[in-house]
Design a protein around this motif. Structure first.
Motif, short mmCIF file in Angstrom:
data_model
loop_
_atom_site.label_atom_id
_atom_site.label_comp_id
_atom_site.label_asym_id
_atom_site.label_seq_id
_atom_site.Cartn_x
_atom_site.Cartn_y
_atom_site.Cartn_z
N HIS A 59 0.81 -1.22 0.00
CA HIS A 59 0.00 0.00 0.00
C HIS A 59 0.85 1.27 0.00
CE1 HIS A 59 -3.44 -2.49 0.57
NE2 HIS A 59 -3.09 -2.88 1.78
N SER A 60 2.16 1.14 0.07
CA SER A 60 3.00 2.31 0.28
C SER A 60 2.94 3.29 -0.88
CB SER A 60 4.46 1.87 0.49
OG SER A 60 4.92 1.16 -0.65
N ARG A 61 2.64 2.81 -2.08
CA ARG A 61 2.61 3.69 -3.23
C ARG A 61 1.54 4.77 -3.10
NH1 ARG A 61 -1.75 2.56 -6.20
NH2 ARG A 61 -2.81 0.57 -5.85
N ASN A 81 -3.95 21.25 -8.15
CA ASN A 81 -3.19 20.75 -6.99
C ASN A 81 -4.12 20.46 -5.80
OD1 ASN A 81 -0.66 20.80 -8.20
ND2 ASN A 81 -0.37 22.98 -7.77
N LYS A 82 -5.16 21.27 -5.64
CA LYS A 82 -6.13 21.00 -4.58
C LYS A 82 -6.86 19.69 -4.85
CE LYS A 82 -6.98 25.79 -3.18
NZ LYS A 82 -7.98 26.90 -3.12
N LYS A 83 -7.23 19.47 -6.11
CA LYS A 83 -7.90 18.22 -6.48
C LYS A 83 -6.98 17.03 -6.23
CE LYS A 83 -12.00 19.34 -8.16
NZ LYS A 83 -13.26 18.75 -7.63
N ILE A 84 -5.71 17.20 -6.62
CA ILE A 84 -4.74 16.11 -6.42
C ILE A 84 -4.60 15.77 -4.94
CG2 ILE A 84 -2.28 15.52 -6.59
CD1 ILE A 84 -2.23 17.08 -9.24
N GLU A 85 -4.55 16.80 -4.09
CA GLU A 85 -4.41 16.57 -2.66
C GLU A 85 -5.64 15.88 -2.08
OE1 GLU A 85 -2.76 16.50 1.12
OE2 GLU A 85 -1.88 16.76 -0.88
N ILE A 86 -6.82 16.30 -2.55
CA ILE A 86 -8.06 15.65 -2.09
C ILE A 86 -8.08 14.18 -2.48
CG2 ILE A 86 -10.56 15.58 -2.43
CD1 ILE A 86 -10.48 18.65 -2.67
N LEU A 87 -7.68 13.90 -3.73
CA LEU A 87 -7.65 12.52 -4.19
C LEU A 87 -6.62 11.70 -3.41
CD1 LEU A 87 -7.95 13.01 -8.07
CD2 LEU A 87 -9.67 12.05 -6.53
N ARG A 88 -5.47 12.32 -3.12
CA ARG A 88 -4.44 11.61 -2.37
C ARG A 88 -4.95 11.23 -0.99
NH1 ARG A 88 -0.79 11.85 1.39
NH2 ARG A 88 -1.54 13.87 2.11
N ARG A 89 -5.63 12.16 -0.33
CA ARG A 89 -6.17 11.88 1.00
C ARG A 89 -7.26 10.81 0.94
NH1 ARG A 89 -6.69 17.95 3.72
NH2 ARG A 89 -4.44 18.42 3.72
N ALA A 90 -8.07 10.86 -0.12
CA ALA A 90 -9.12 9.84 -0.28
C ALA A 90 -8.50 8.46 -0.48
CB ALA A 90 -10.03 10.20 -1.45
N GLU A 91 -7.45 8.41 -1.31
CA GLU A 91 -6.75 7.14 -1.52
C GLU A 91 -6.14 6.63 -0.22
OE1 GLU A 91 -5.08 6.96 -6.06
OE2 GLU A 91 -4.00 8.24 -4.65
N GLU A 92 -5.60 7.55 0.55
CA GLU A 92 -5.00 7.16 1.83
C GLU A 92 -6.04 6.59 2.78
OE1 GLU A 92 -2.85 9.40 5.60
OE2 GLU A 92 -2.59 10.20 3.57
N ALA A 93 -7.21 7.25 2.84
CA ALA A 93 -8.28 6.77 3.72
C ALA A 93 -8.77 5.40 3.29
CB ALA A 93 -9.43 7.78 3.73
N THR A 95 -7.13 3.14 1.57
CA THR A 95 -6.09 2.15 1.80
C THR A 95 -6.02 1.75 3.28
OG1 THR A 95 -4.79 3.01 -0.03
CG2 THR A 95 -3.63 1.66 1.57
N LEU A 96 -6.17 2.73 4.16
CA LEU A 96 -6.17 2.42 5.59
C LEU A 96 -7.36 1.54 5.95
CD1 LEU A 96 -5.11 5.86 7.14
CD2 LEU A 96 -3.77 3.75 7.03
N LEU A 97 -8.51 1.79 5.32
CA LEU A 97 -9.67 0.94 5.55
C LEU A 97 -9.40 -0.49 5.08
CD1 LEU A 97 -12.73 3.18 4.61
CD2 LEU A 97 -12.19 2.23 6.85
N GLU A 98 -8.77 -0.60 3.91
CA GLU A 98 -8.43 -1.93 3.39
C GLU A 98 -7.51 -2.66 4.35
OE1 GLU A 98 -6.78 -1.13 -0.42
OE2 GLU A 98 -8.72 -1.06 -1.44
N MET A 99 -6.55 -1.94 4.91
CA MET A 99 -5.62 -2.55 5.86
C MET A 99 -6.36 -3.00 7.11
SD MET A 99 -2.54 0.22 5.40
CE MET A 99 -1.66 -0.35 6.84
N GLN A 100 -7.31 -2.18 7.57
CA GLN A 100 -8.08 -2.55 8.75
C GLN A 100 -8.93 -3.78 8.48
OE1 GLN A 100 -10.24 1.01 9.71
NE2 GLN A 100 -8.42 2.11 10.41
N TYR A 101 -9.52 -3.85 7.28
CA TYR A 101 -10.31 -5.03 6.93
C TYR A 101 -9.43 -6.27 6.84
CZ TYR A 101 -14.31 -2.04 5.84
OH TYR A 101 -15.36 -1.16 5.93
N ASP A 102 -8.22 -6.10 6.32
CA ASP A 102 -7.28 -7.23 6.26
C ASP A 102 -6.96 -7.72 7.67
OD1 ASP A 102 -7.22 -7.11 3.54
OD2 ASP A 102 -5.33 -5.99 3.42
#
Length: 296
Positions: A59-61, A81-93, A95-102
């Motif tokens: 998930h590090s990518r 850049n604002k859109k990119i940051e929003i998408l990055r945070r959404a991806e991070e959230a 991914t963290l959920l996927e890790m929690q489910y794992d």
């Protein structure tokens, strides 16, 4: 903003159950509040963890910073850049959920591993408590562990008709001497369980499609005899349910500790009025030096 709701909320000396917010409903109807007579705390943790768990390699990518947009007009770059940051945070959230489910899946697999035959329902002075043989045998040198070891347990009779599934009921019906094939089919087609079989009466048999009075009489006589001969094969524990429940909870938590799922449990805290009974229970199942296995 949406109000955050929980299935169970503890407030002072009361607990409110309102299932359906975190887990699917069905356990209780509506919002109900109950008074807490006794509470046992296994662990106290901060609401928000102070340490961030390391990110798994796969998930590090997601957490790599995206290259900022610079090729367009300043206002457009800022918007991108604002859109990119929003998408990055959404991806991070996500991914963290996927890790929690794992992690949750791993926990469930480790906790629920084993076969259904290793699930034990104990009859503790009329109160039924279910657990696994692995929990009862967590201290190998105890009397309790020997009572449920593989050799002894394999010799336990499994004759409780109430636990029969539809296939077992159908097999029984096929073995009833003189029961017409049509009646056997009725039992099989309705997928009758053992508990349902013992509750059948003449009216129920009529509704199911058994019409001949003689067939109904034969079937009801056989069901009555089956019920008379059926025994409850739950192991009997002659002990106060509260006292044995305290020991059982400790054994469960000790097993989870052995699996690396929880921290080491504290020794059970028992009401003063039941302390003598609890000490006697320990002495019975953990005599002599074996008691040190539990008390440390």
């Amino acid at each position: 903003t949406t109000e955050l709701r929980y299935d169970l909320e503890v407030n002072g000396k009361s607990v409110t159950a309102d299932f359906g917010h975190t887990f699917e409903g069905g356990v209780a109807n509506g919002r109900t509040t109950h008074q807490i007579k006794e509470m046992e705390v296994f662990r106290v943790a901060r609401t928000k963890p102070t340490r961030v768990e390391p990110v798994k390699a796969e998930h590090s990518r997601v957490f790599q910073r995206k290259q900022r947009a610079t090729a367009f007009a300043p206002k457009l770059n800022d918007a991108l850049n604002k859109k990119i940051e929003i998408l990055r945070r959404a991806e991070e959230a996500i991914t963290l959920l996927e890790m929690q489910y794992d992690d949750e899946e791993s926990f469930i697999r480790r906790f629920a591993c084993g076969e259904t035959k290793d699930v034990v329902t104990l009859n503790v002075d009329g109160t039924r408590l279910s657990t696994t043989r692995a929990s009862l045998r967590i201290f190998e040198n105890s009397v309790l562990a020997r009572q449920f070891d593989d050799e002894v347990w394999s010799q336990q009779p499994q004759t409780n008709v109430r636990e029969w599934n539809p296939d077992q009921v159908s097999a029984w019906a096929e073995g009833v001497y003189g029961l017409p094939y049509e009646a056997v089919n009725v039992i099989a087609n309705h997928k009758v369980t053992g508990r349902e079989l013992l509750s059948l009466n003449m009216e129920a048999l009529k509704m199911m499609g058994v019409e001949r009075p003689a067939t109904m009489s034969l079937l009801l006589d056989e069901i009555h005899e089956l019920g008379e001969n059926s025994t409850d094969d739950s192991p009997l524990i002659e002990c106060n349910p509260y006292v044995f429940g305290k020991l059982l909870d400790f054994l469960r938590m000790t097993r989870l500790r052995k699996e690396g799922l929880v921290e080491a449990p504290s020794f059970p805290s028992v009401k003063a009025s039941q302390q003598k009974r609890f000490d006697q229970l320990l002495e019975y199942y953990f005599p002599g030096d074996a008691k040190k296995l539990v008390t440390g």
